[in-house]
Design a protein around this motif. Structure first.
Motif, PDB file in Angstrom:
ATOM      1  N   PRO A 136       0.840  -1.200   0.000  1.00  0.00           N
ATOM      2  CA  PRO A 136       0.000   0.000   0.000  1.00  0.00           C
ATOM      3  C   PRO A 136       0.876   1.251   0.000  1.00  0.00           C
ATOM      4  CG  PRO A 136      -0.837  -1.599   1.578  1.00  0.00           C
ATOM      5  CD  PRO A 136       0.491  -2.125   1.111  1.00  0.00           C
ATOM      6  N   GLY A 137       0.480   2.228  -0.781  1.00  0.00           N
ATOM      7  CA  GLY A 137       1.260   3.448  -0.924  1.00  0.00           C
ATOM      8  C   GLY A 137       2.047   3.510  -2.214  1.00  0.00           C
ATOM      9  N   TRP A 138       2.276   2.347  -2.858  1.00  0.00           N
ATOM     10  CA  TRP A 138       2.935   2.376  -4.156  1.00  0.00           C
ATOM     11  C   TRP A 138       2.016   3.063  -5.167  1.00  0.00           C
ATOM     12  CZ3 TRP A 138       6.073  -2.532  -5.852  1.00  0.00           C
ATOM     13  CH2 TRP A 138       7.028  -2.831  -4.874  1.00  0.00           C
ATOM     14  N   ARG A 139       2.616   3.712  -6.141  1.00  0.00           N
ATOM     15  CA  ARG A 139       1.859   4.358  -7.212  1.00  0.00           C
ATOM     16  C   ARG A 139       2.031   3.565  -8.507  1.00  0.00           C
ATOM     17  NH1 ARG A 139       4.651   9.290  -8.044  1.00  0.00           N
ATOM     18  NH2 ARG A 139       6.328   8.434  -6.757  1.00  0.00           N
ATOM     19  N   ILE A 140       0.971   3.494  -9.287  1.00  0.00           N
ATOM     20  CA  ILE A 140       1.037   2.797 -10.572  1.00  0.00           C
ATOM     21  C   ILE A 140       1.330   3.830 -11.652  1.00  0.00           C
ATOM     22  CG2 ILE A 140      -0.166   1.343 -12.229  1.00  0.00           C
ATOM     23  CD1 ILE A 140      -1.899   0.296 -10.016  1.00  0.00           C
ATOM     24  N   ALA A 141       2.422   3.601 -12.391  1.00  0.00           N
ATOM     25  CA  ALA A 141       2.782   4.490 -13.495  1.00  0.00           C
ATOM     26  C   ALA A 141       2.173   4.008 -14.799  1.00  0.00           C
ATOM     27  CB  ALA A 141       4.301   4.569 -13.622  1.00  0.00           C
ATOM     28  N   SER A 142       2.225   2.689 -15.038  1.00  0.00           N
ATOM     29  CA  SER A 142       1.710   2.180 -16.303  1.00  0.00           C
ATOM     30  C   SER A 142       1.168   0.780 -16.137  1.00  0.00           C
ATOM     31  CB  SER A 142       2.812   2.180 -17.379  1.00  0.00           C
ATOM     32  OG  SER A 142       3.777   1.180 -17.107  1.00  0.00           O
ATOM     33  N   VAL A 143       0.313   0.398 -17.059  1.00  0.00           N
ATOM     34  CA  VAL A 143      -0.257  -0.940 -17.111  1.00  0.00           C
ATOM     35  C   VAL A 143      -0.280  -1.364 -18.566  1.00  0.00           C
ATOM     36  CG1 VAL A 143      -2.635  -0.045 -17.182  1.00  0.00           C
ATOM     37  CG2 VAL A 143      -2.229  -2.377 -16.442  1.00  0.00           C
ATOM     38  N   ALA A 144       0.177  -2.581 -18.828  1.00  0.00           N
ATOM     39  CA  ALA A 144       0.222  -3.131 -20.192  1.00  0.00           C
ATOM     40  C   ALA A 144       0.962  -2.200 -21.149  1.00  0.00           C
ATOM     41  CB  ALA A 144      -1.188  -3.421 -20.701  1.00  0.00           C
ATOM     42  N   GLY A 145       2.031  -1.572 -20.642  1.00  0.00           N
ATOM     43  CA  GLY A 145       2.863  -0.735 -21.480  1.00  0.00           C
ATOM     44  C   GLY A 145       2.318   0.635 -21.787  1.00  0.00           C
ATOM     45  N   GLN A 146       1.221   1.017 -21.147  1.00  0.00           N
ATOM     46  CA  GLN A 146       0.586   2.306 -21.398  1.00  0.00           C
ATOM     47  C   GLN A 146       0.478   3.066 -20.089  1.00  0.00           C
ATOM     48  OE1 GLN A 146      -3.504   2.034 -22.783  1.00  0.00           O
ATOM     49  NE2 GLN A 146      -3.276   3.855 -24.059  1.00  0.00           N
ATOM     50  N   SER A 147       0.723   4.377 -20.109  1.00  0.00           N
ATOM     51  CA  SER A 147       0.569   5.126 -18.872  1.00  0.00           C
ATOM     52  C   SER A 147      -0.861   4.954 -18.365  1.00  0.00           C
ATOM     53  CB  SER A 147       0.868   6.606 -19.098  1.00  0.00           C
ATOM     54  OG  SER A 147      -0.235   7.272 -19.680  1.00  0.00           O
ATOM     55  N   LEU A 148      -0.999   4.925 -17.047  1.00  0.00           N
ATOM     56  CA  LEU A 148      -2.329   4.663 -16.495  1.00  0.00           C
ATOM     57  C   LEU A 148      -3.288   5.784 -16.839  1.00  0.00           C
ATOM     58  CD1 LEU A 148      -3.911   2.542 -15.101  1.00  0.00           C
ATOM     59  CD2 LEU A 148      -3.152   3.402 -12.894  1.00  0.00           C
ATOM     60  N   ASP A 149      -2.805   7.012 -16.902  1.00  0.00           N
ATOM     61  CA  ASP A 149      -3.670   8.114 -17.332  1.00  0.00           C
ATOM     62  C   ASP A 149      -4.242   7.850 -18.727  1.00  0.00           C
ATOM     63  OD1 ASP A 149      -4.212  10.154 -15.502  1.00  0.00           O
ATOM     64  OD2 ASP A 149      -2.181  10.942 -15.653  1.00  0.00           O
ATOM     65  N   ALA A 189       7.723   3.048  -2.326  1.00  0.00           N
ATOM     66  CA  ALA A 189       7.678   4.079  -1.277  1.00  0.00           C
ATOM     67  C   ALA A 189       8.876   5.025  -1.349  1.00  0.00           C
ATOM     68  CB  ALA A 189       7.624   3.407   0.101  1.00  0.00           C
ATOM     69  N   GLU A 190       9.987   4.560  -1.910  1.00  0.00           N
ATOM     70  CA  GLU A 190      11.171   5.410  -2.052  1.00  0.00           C
ATOM     71  C   GLU A 190      11.207   6.122  -3.399  1.00  0.00           C
ATOM     72  OE1 GLU A 190      11.540   2.164  -0.683  1.00  0.00           O
ATOM     73  OE2 GLU A 190      11.341   3.270   1.211  1.00  0.00           O
ATOM     74  N   GLY A 191      10.168   5.927  -4.220  1.00  0.00           N
ATOM     75  CA  GLY A 191      10.140   6.547  -5.535  1.00  0.00           C
ATOM     76  C   GLY A 191      10.907   5.778  -6.591  1.00  0.00           C
ATOM     77  N   GLN A 192      11.384   4.572  -6.239  1.00  0.00           N
ATOM     78  CA  GLN A 192      12.111   3.748  -7.202  1.00  0.00           C
ATOM     79  C   GLN A 192      11.131   3.018  -8.118  1.00  0.00           C
ATOM     80  OE1 GLN A 192      15.611   3.759  -7.337  1.00  0.00           O
ATOM     81  NE2 GLN A 192      15.222   5.437  -5.899  1.00  0.00           N
ATOM     82  N   THR A 193      11.536   2.833  -9.363  1.00  0.00           N
ATOM     83  CA  THR A 193      10.698   2.136 -10.340  1.00  0.00           C
ATOM     84  C   THR A 193      10.747   0.637 -10.094  1.00  0.00           C
ATOM     85  OG1 THR A 193      11.069   3.855 -11.997  1.00  0.00           O
ATOM     86  CG2 THR A 193      10.312   1.718 -12.799  1.00  0.00           C
ATOM     87  N   GLN A 194       9.562   0.012 -10.104  1.00  0.00           N
ATOM     88  CA  GLN A 194       9.454  -1.435  -9.951  1.00  0.00           C
ATOM     89  C   GLN A 194       8.598  -1.961 -11.104  1.00  0.00           C
ATOM     90  OE1 GLN A 194      10.950  -3.198  -7.611  1.00  0.00           O
ATOM     91  NE2 GLN A 194      11.609  -1.577  -6.203  1.00  0.00           N
ATOM     92  N   ALA A 195       9.221  -2.657 -12.048  1.00  0.00           N
ATOM     93  CA  ALA A 195       8.488  -3.269 -13.159  1.00  0.00           C
ATOM     94  C   ALA A 195       8.163  -4.711 -12.789  1.00  0.00           C
ATOM     95  CB  ALA A 195       9.321  -3.216 -14.438  1.00  0.00           C
ATOM     96  N   LEU A 196       6.884  -5.055 -12.743  1.00  0.00           N
ATOM     97  CA  LEU A 196       6.459  -6.379 -12.291  1.00  0.00           C
ATOM     98  C   LEU A 196       5.459  -6.987 -13.273  1.00  0.00           C
ATOM     99  CD1 LEU A 196       5.847  -5.733  -8.477  1.00  0.00           C
ATOM    100  CD2 LEU A 196       7.822  -6.853  -9.524  1.00  0.00           C
ATOM    101  N   THR A 197       5.606  -8.276 -13.484  1.00  0.00           N
ATOM    102  CA  THR A 197       4.620  -9.055 -14.224  1.00  0.00           C
ATOM    103  C   THR A 197       3.883  -9.930 -13.222  1.00  0.00           C
ATOM    104  OG1 THR A 197       5.971  -9.100 -16.219  1.00  0.00           O
ATOM    105  CG2 THR A 197       4.250 -10.764 -16.036  1.00  0.00           C
ATOM    106  N   LEU A 198       2.570  -9.752 -13.136  1.00  0.00           N
ATOM    107  CA  LEU A 198       1.754 -10.498 -12.185  1.00  0.00           C
ATOM    108  C   LEU A 198       0.784 -11.386 -12.939  1.00  0.00           C
ATOM    109  CD1 LEU A 198       0.852  -7.635  -9.657  1.00  0.00           C
ATOM    110  CD2 LEU A 198       2.721  -9.298  -9.507  1.00  0.00           C
ATOM    111  N   PRO A 199       0.604 -12.629 -12.487  1.00  0.00           N
ATOM    112  CA  PRO A 199      -0.366 -13.492 -13.162  1.00  0.00           C
ATOM    113  C   PRO A 199      -1.775 -12.960 -12.990  1.00  0.00           C
ATOM    114  CG  PRO A 199       0.378 -14.501 -11.110  1.00  0.00           C
ATOM    115  CD  PRO A 199       1.231 -13.281 -11.333  1.00  0.00           C
TER     116      PRO A 199
END
Length: 412
Positions: A136-149, A189-199
């Motif tokens: 909790p607290g992480w921000r989502i930047a993109s989903v499926a290669g597209q910015s969430l906006d 939480a530290e502002g670091q990028t985390q790229a994850l693939t989730l089933p």
């Protein structure tokens, strides 16, 4: 055709398009079903007041009856029309492999818009997202290669303009299409990028579990319901869980009930905790008042059954993956058993859903048709627990279940 749905989040067909029983052997008039769906929302959807009485599906992205010519285009039309309601409790009984998963049943991320960012405000316990370390607290930047906006702007059923509407769309996108893994880029939480693939949760095998896990903690009995509030056999499981010596206290853990269930099983539990008939929730059909000017409301009651445990102190645990009947049971236990409730905000699934069959294809649409309330008149979706937590499933630094420990402290 209208019928009350017994399960508030029933099994959704997946795989190839379900072309079901059409009204005849002839090719269905798909466009007629598209028009019929819009008329159903006009007349039967109980929460039109959220849109100042209008039907938000009319004119929404992807909702054009003239574009409907076959099963595939009707399904896309229907999914866009349902998305326009911004209501996770409005669902279709038919899907394709590319259809987005249901929230909360097949989603492990609760996403909200806060200060312009798409923030993960809760992570489902035991889920792939939790196993991957999402917090909790992480921000989502993109989903499926597209910015969430961009993805929210492009999701059919829009435009999604308010923060609440954008949060709804983000949760739809976070569940992902059912036939593929989910690709995310997060900021931790530290502002670091985390790229994850989730089933995708539709692809995750669920281990066999009892309907209720029962444990004893120094005379306090803990009943954890394993998404079982609509399962056949639950009444017997409830009676078995409540058998034996009278406990010093009960903890009813509803934090894993995202698929809802049936009021039959809720009343079966509550009936063991009362020694006289008590009201447990209010229902209303706002369409009748809208059409006639005369309101219709009624109260549902719980009657005693079996050996009564009335007077045993009760604490209820709930959270984001407490959905529909789980939410109703939380409010009901507050009303009939004077339970203390400890909860993060729940799933907020609106009302009670009815099943409606589209006349040409026979496809089922599930719409919230009754509004539901605590017996004190509070709308179910507006209920606040006695003790509000940011996340009822959040763990302490050593893995402690903080909500459960709080409940045990209260009962001790």
């Amino acid at each position: 055709m209208k019928r009350l749905s017994l399960l508030n989040a029933p099994l959704v067909l997946s795989g190839a398009f379900f072309l079901g029983a059409s009204a005849s052997a002839q090719t269905p008039d798909y466009r007629a079903d598209a028009i019929h769906l819009l008329e159903l929302i006009d007349t039967e959807y109980a929460y039109a007041h959220r849109f100042d009485g209008r039907n938000p599906a009319r004119g929404a992205q992807g909702v054009d009856p003239d574009s409907v010519t076959d099963a595939a285009s009707l399904l896309r039309f229907a999914e866009c029309a349902v998305n326009a309601l911004q209501d996770h409790h409005a669902i279709l009984g038919v899907s394709s492999p590319r259809s987005y998963g249901l929230t909360p049943s097949y989603n492990d991320l609760w996403v909200e818009v806060r200060e312009g960012a798409y923030v993960v405000t809760d992570v489902r316990a035991g889920s792939p997202a939790q196993a991957a370390g999402v917090q909790p607290g992480w921000r989502i930047a993109s989903v499926a290669g597209q910015s969430l906006d961009e993805a929210v702007t492009g999701l059919c059923g829009g435009p999604f303009e308010t923060d609440a509407a954008k949060g709804f769309a983000a949760r739809v996108l976070a569940a992902g299409p059912r036939d593929q893994a989910r690709e995310f880029v997060f900021f931790d939480a530290e502002g670091q990028t985390q790229a994850l693939t989730l089933p995708n949760l539709y692809q995750v095998e669920t281990p066999e579990r009892p309907l209720i896990n029962v444990t004893d903690r120094d005379g306090v009995r803990v009943l954890r319901f394993n998404d079982s509030l609509g399962d056949e056999g639950l009444i017997a499981a409830i009676d078995e869980a409540l058998s034996g010596p009278r406990p010093d206290g009960l903890i009813i853990d509803l934090r894993d009930t995202p698929s809802g269930g049936d009021t039959l099983y809720a009343r079966a539990l509550m009936g063991r905790l009362v020694d006289e008939t008590k009201p447990y929730q209010r229902h209303a059909l706002p369409q009748i008042e809208r059409d006639t000017g005369v309101a219709r409301q009624w109260v549902e009651e719980v009657l005693p059954r079996g050996d009564s445990l009335a007077g045993v102190p009760v604490v209820v645990l709930a959270g984001r993956w407490t959905g529909s009947m789980g939410e109703g049971l939380t409010l009901g236990l507050d009303a009939v058993a004077d339970a203390v409730t400890i909860a993060a905000p729940m799933a907020g699934l609106l009302g009670a859903i009815y099943d409606y069959d589209l006349p040409q294809t026979g496809w089922t649409v599930k719409l919230p048709t009754e509004t539901l309330y605590h017996v004190d008149g509070t709308p179910r979706e507006a209920y606040r627990a006695d003790i509000v937590l940011d996340s009822a499933d959040r763990r302490g630094p050593n893995g402690e279940d903080l909500a459960l420990e709080r409940a045990l402290e209260l009962l001790r």
